[in-house]
Enzyme design. Structure first.
Site, PDB file in Angstrom:
ATOM      1  CE  LYS A  19      32.520  60.896  44.665  1.00 18.02           C
ATOM      2  NZ  LYS A  19      31.131  61.124  45.138  1.00 18.02           N
TER       3      LYS A  19
ATOM      4  CB  SER B 114      30.463  57.776  46.474  1.00 12.65           C
ATOM      5  OG  SER B 114      29.940  58.981  45.925  1.00 12.65           O
TER       6      SER B 114
ATOM      7  CB  SER C  98      28.071  60.914  47.751  1.00 12.55           C
ATOM      8  OG  SER C  98      27.447  59.709  47.379  1.00 12.55           O
TER       9      SER C  98
END
Length: 454
Positions: free
Chosen positions: A74, A149, A173
């Site tokens: 990420k 996210s 997330s």
């Protein structure tokens, strides 16, 4: 192929790491230009890393439990191969001096970083879009959100661009994108998996307490494989812990089909029912009962998080403004959540957390695993969390069981539980007591096996 099988085949010489990486790079070339899951792809570096794994195998040495497994990282987890942008235009030159501990552990275990997973600015939206890289699209329906996210990593794993995604979970997330894409996600217990090193910049209390790094994968076994590599104390992370196995807990499940604080869509409820039936068939004692203070826990998470975000992401604190959608989300979210204005109220909210956590601990003595929905509504349209204060409240309320878990620091595994009327994935989550991550994974395996057998 599951990550565990890929690694086993590479270690045994049935596949080379180079073949595995090339296959994933071919899938990236095919799918990523449209889906925009991986804004940065490490083609050359990944091939060199794969060659290093193959050289170890040829020399008769074990490259590790993730031998040759392609991993996405990420955009807010440090890897020296590219900038840690956090999905924000102000981070385009922020190339870290060293890998995050979780990345170093993955590489030491033979894993091969293959690209960066897209995310919203600073991970604060429940949708994956930003002004730097743009929107990540759902491979089944581009009009629907992939959540956020860790949306880029979830799409990459679901479509075969990576085998495991490294994400993090402050308010769902990891679990939300996993549920949107029909894959598995683990939010580990507080402190179990190291996070970023803390050096100079202060870290807001909610980020310290609510956020954890965790994996996304296509099977529960792959989550367990990743956790075994990632977990363990890190001297660079002041809240990381060295956790010993606890006492064996009874196989009892509390099902919260309609979490207090709102309704639930029929298709989502059907997924919870299917998961409950799978657990019962596997020998778990299943009872329909709600955990205590759930709505209050979700509300306190929201107000504390919005208070900290309003301070840490204020325009006068950022050298480059937030993106347009992030600015709107922060404005509308703080307007609706009513951040704490006095130190006394802020402190009282944290004090109340201990009372709620104690009651949950008592509850989980009798019902160690809690089964419930991830989102209580079917997969919404893109930008569902924008549109004014009311829209942010609607989004938060449908995710109330998700954020209650963050508030309490508990482990939770998301696993697919069928599809809805539009044939889009429905996910459920299995929540265990603090540091009983293995129990959550065991329950998730039984749901995974039971759903597949139906």
């Amino acid at each position: 192929m599951p990550a565990a099988r890929l690694a086993a085949d590479v270690r045994a010489g049935r596949l080379t790491a180079a073949e595995v990486v090339d296959a994933h790079l071919a899938r990236i070339a095919e799918r990523n230009p449209v889906l925009n899951a991986l804004p940065v792809v490490y083609a050359d570096r990944a091939r060199r890393a794969a060659d290093e794994v193959d050289a170890l195998v040829a020399a008769g040495r074990d490259p590790g439990p993730l031998a040759g497994v392609p991993i996405s990282v990420k955009e807010n987890i440090d890897i020296t191969w590219s900038a840690t942008t956090q999905g924000w235009r102000g981070g385009v030159y922020a190339v870290p001096a060293e890998d995050a501990t979780v990345v170093r552990r993955v590489r030491d275990a033979g894993g091969v970083p293959i690209g960066r997973g897209n995310m919203p600015d600073f991970g604060m939206r429940w949708d994956t879009d930003n002004d730097l890289y743009g929107r990540t699209l759902h491979p089944l329906d581009a009009t629907r959100t992939v959540y956020g996210s860790s949306g880029g990593d979830a799409v990459a794993v679901a479509t075969g661009m990576s085998a495991i995604g490294l994400g993090n979970d402050f308010g769902g997330s990891v679990r939300l994108p996993a549920s949107a894409l029909g894959i598995c996600g683990l939010r580990p217990s507080f402190g179990r998996v190291p996070r970023a090193a803390v050096r100079v910049d202060p870290v807001m209390p909610t980020l310290q307490q609510f956020s954890v790094n965790g994996p996304l994968a296509r099977t529960v076994d792959d989550l367990a494989l990743a956790l075994g590599v990632l977990e363990g104390v890190d001297t660079e992370d002041p809240v990381s812990l060295d956790v010993r196995p606890g006492a064996e807990l009874p196989r009892r499940v509390a099902v919260t089909r309609t979490p207090p604080g709102g309704g639930v869509d029929d298709d989502i409820a059907a997924g919870v029912d299917a998961a409950a039936a799978a657990l019962a068939a596997a020998g778990w004692a299943v009872e329909h009962v709600d955990p205590p203070h759930l709505e209050e826990a979700a509300l306190l998470w929201r107000r504390l998080a919005c208070t900290d975000m309003a301070i840490s992401l204020a325009p006068d604190r950022l050298p480059v403004p937030l993106g347009r959608s992030a600015t709107a989300f922060l404005r509308d979210g703080t307007a609706a959540a009513v951040p704490y204005e006095s130190a006394a109220d802020y402190a009282q909210a944290w004090a109340r957390r201990a009372v709620i956590a104690a009651d949950w601990r008592r509850f989980q003595r009798e019902h160690p695993v809690i089964l419930g929905p991830v989102a209580t509504e079917r997969l919404p349209a893109v930008d569902f969390d924008l549109g004014g204060p009311d829209a942010t409240t609607t989004a938060w309320r449908m995710l109330r069981l998700v954020v209650a878990v963050n508030f309490l620091g508990l482990p939770a595994v998301t696993v697919p539980a069928g599809t809805d009327r539009d044939r889009l994935p429905v996910g459920v989550q299995l929540i265990a007591p603090l540091h009983a991550d293995a129990l959550a994974l065991t329950a998730a395996r039984d749901v995974e096996a039971g759903i597949s057998a139906f």
